[in-house]
Design an enzyme around this catalytic site. Structure first.
Site, PDB file in Angstrom:
ATOM      1  CG  ASP A   7      34.831  35.709  32.581  1.00 48.44           C
ATOM      2  OD1 ASP A   7      35.072  35.630  33.802  1.00 48.44           O
ATOM      3  OD2 ASP A   7      33.935  36.439  32.116  1.00 48.44           O
ATOM      4  CG  ASN A  63      40.567  40.158  37.775  1.00 44.88           C
ATOM      5  OD1 ASN A  63      41.135  39.529  36.874  1.00 44.88           O
ATOM      6  ND2 ASN A  63      39.257  40.436  37.709  1.00 44.88           N
TER       7      ASN A  63
HETATM    8  C1  IPE Z   1      38.328  39.360  32.729  1.00 41.12           C
HETATM    9  O1  IPE Z   1      37.293  38.780  33.411  1.00 41.12           O
HETATM   10  C2  IPE Z   1      39.640  39.076  33.388  1.00 41.12           C
HETATM   11  C3  IPE Z   1      40.098  37.690  33.374  1.00 41.12           C
HETATM   12  C4  IPE Z   1      39.458  36.671  32.863  1.00 41.12           C
HETATM   13  C5  IPE Z   1      41.368  37.447  33.980  1.00 41.12           C
HETATM   14  P1  IPE Z   1      36.474  39.559  34.546  1.00 41.12           P
HETATM   15  O2  IPE Z   1      35.548  38.561  35.124  1.00 41.12           O
HETATM   16  O3  IPE Z   1      37.399  40.240  35.474  1.00 41.12           O
HETATM   17  O4  IPE Z   1      35.708  40.662  33.711  1.00 41.12           O
HETATM   18  P2  IPE Z   1      34.317  41.371  33.984  1.00 41.12           P
HETATM   19  O5  IPE Z   1      34.342  41.875  35.399  1.00 41.12           O
HETATM   20  O6  IPE Z   1      33.250  40.332  33.799  1.00 41.12           O
HETATM   21  O7  IPE Z   1      34.221  42.440  32.963  1.00 41.12           O
HETATM   22  C1  IPE Z   2      37.902  34.378  35.560  1.00 35.26           C
HETATM   23  O1  IPE Z   2      36.784  33.858  36.187  1.00 35.26           O
HETATM   24  C2  IPE Z   2      39.131  34.329  36.423  1.00 35.26           C
HETATM   25  C3  IPE Z   2      39.612  35.641  36.868  1.00 35.26           C
HETATM   26  C4  IPE Z   2      39.084  36.783  36.554  1.00 35.26           C
HETATM   27  C5  IPE Z   2      40.756  35.647  37.752  1.00 35.26           C
HETATM   28  P1  IPE Z   2      35.876  34.749  37.131  1.00 35.26           P
HETATM   29  O2  IPE Z   2      36.393  34.622  38.536  1.00 35.26           O
HETATM   30  O3  IPE Z   2      35.753  36.130  36.622  1.00 35.26           O
HETATM   31  O4  IPE Z   2      34.495  33.990  37.023  1.00 35.26           O
HETATM   32  P2  IPE Z   2      33.060  34.656  36.980  1.00 35.26           P
HETATM   33  O5  IPE Z   2      33.046  35.617  35.835  1.00 35.26           O
HETATM   34  O6  IPE Z   2      32.860  35.345  38.298  1.00 35.26           O
HETATM   35  O7  IPE Z   2      32.127  33.514  36.782  1.00 35.26           O
HETATM   36 MG    MG Z   3      34.458  36.964  35.296  1.00 33.22          MG
END
Ligand code: IPE
Ligand code: IPE
Ligand code: MG
Length: 245
Positions: free
Chosen positions: A25, A73
């Site tokens: 993340d 996602n």
């Molecule tokens: C969790 O991260 C999913 C992945 C890293 C693939 P998210 O960014 O989707 O989670 P939230 O929205 O912060 O809970």
């Molecule tokens: C994790 O990084 C990757 C996926 C969830 C696909 P994020 O895209 O959630 O990154 P932040 O949380 O917005 O910084």
């Molecule tokens: Mg995220």
């Protein structure tokens, strides 16, 4: 400083957990901090994954489970999703080419049927052609949700009951576990979430019952081998009781 260094060396000598899981993340924030589009963050995150998977293999970690795309996602923009899928396609093509060199065994957790047919085919191919390797197993969570996984297992068990194969009260934790994507794989001892968020976001809900969570402030694209060492050292400092006294 000297004391800290000594401690770190001692910790590094301890065996790594058999199974490490990572919520990759912070890609979006990493890109935003640099004035770049979110997809650039995902590209940088993919590079980090390559490095860390390789490092896990060097350390002798047996299973590495990574959260790459959740069932939630899909709420993101079409552009961002297409960017992630493109990176995934490139990674799988490269992994298929480097199989003989890397000896990584691939498994995919999640409902792949929502992915494009060519991606589904690449996942199948990666799983099939890598099944002979034993160095490290990478479980790639794609369109994965812990609740979705549990619902599917419940449906599979209900179907067995409906077919007269077993009675409801015969279900054990072990049997239920065997209906999950992670069938036959030990639960992760350590789950790492970089990016500063402190929640599971629907990751490995069943398997994490007694996992040690390590939340870290680093964004995933900035995550280094040293950060993994630090998380493993933190894991070794935990007192795991499993409900005992
Ligand atoms: C969790 O991260 C999913 C992945 C890293 C693939 P998210 O960014 O989707 O989670 P939230 O929205 O912060 O809970
Ligand atoms: C994790 O990084 C990757 C996926 C969830 C696909 P994020 O895209 O959630 O990154 P932040 O949380 O917005 O910084
Ligand atoms: Mg995220």
């Amino acid at each position: 400083m000297a004391i800290f260094k000594k401690k770190k060396t001692e910790m590094a000598q301890l065996p790594p957990p058999k199974h490490i899981a990572i919520i990759m993340d912070g890609n979006g924030r990493w890109a935003k901090n640099r004035g770049l589009p979110r997809t650039a963050g995902h590209g940088a995150g993919a590079e980090t994954f390559r490095r860390i998977a390789n490092y896990c293999r060097t350390l002798g970690v047996e299973y590495l489970t990574v959260y790459a795309f959740s069932t939630e996602n899909w709420k993101r923009s079409e552009d961002e999703i297409a960017g992630i899928m493109k990176l995934l396609r490139n990674y799988l093509l490269e992994a298929l080419q480097d199989m003989e060199k890397n000896h990584v065994r691939f498994k995919f957790f999640g409902d792949l049927t929502r992915l494009s047919p060519d991606l589904q085919e690449l996942c199948r191919k990666a799983e099939m052609t890598s099944s002979k390797y034993h160095e490290v197993q990478v479980n790639f969570c794609l369109n994965y949700g812990g609740r979705d996984e549990i619902i599917r297992a419940a449906q599979a068990f209900a179907a067995k009951v409906a077919a007269g194969e077993c009675a409801p009260e015969e279900l054990t934790e072990e049997q239920f576990g065997n209906l999950l994507y992670s069938a036959g794989i030990p639960d992760p001892e350590l789950i790492i979430r970089p990016s500063g968020e402190m929640r599971t976001s629907n990751f490995l809900l069943w398997q994490s019952a007694y996992s040690e969570y390590v939340f870290m402030n680093v964004l995933w694209p900035d995550f280094k081998e040293d950060d993994l060492d630090a998380a493993i050292a933190e894991y070794h400092r935990r007192n795991r009781r499993f409900g005992g006294a």
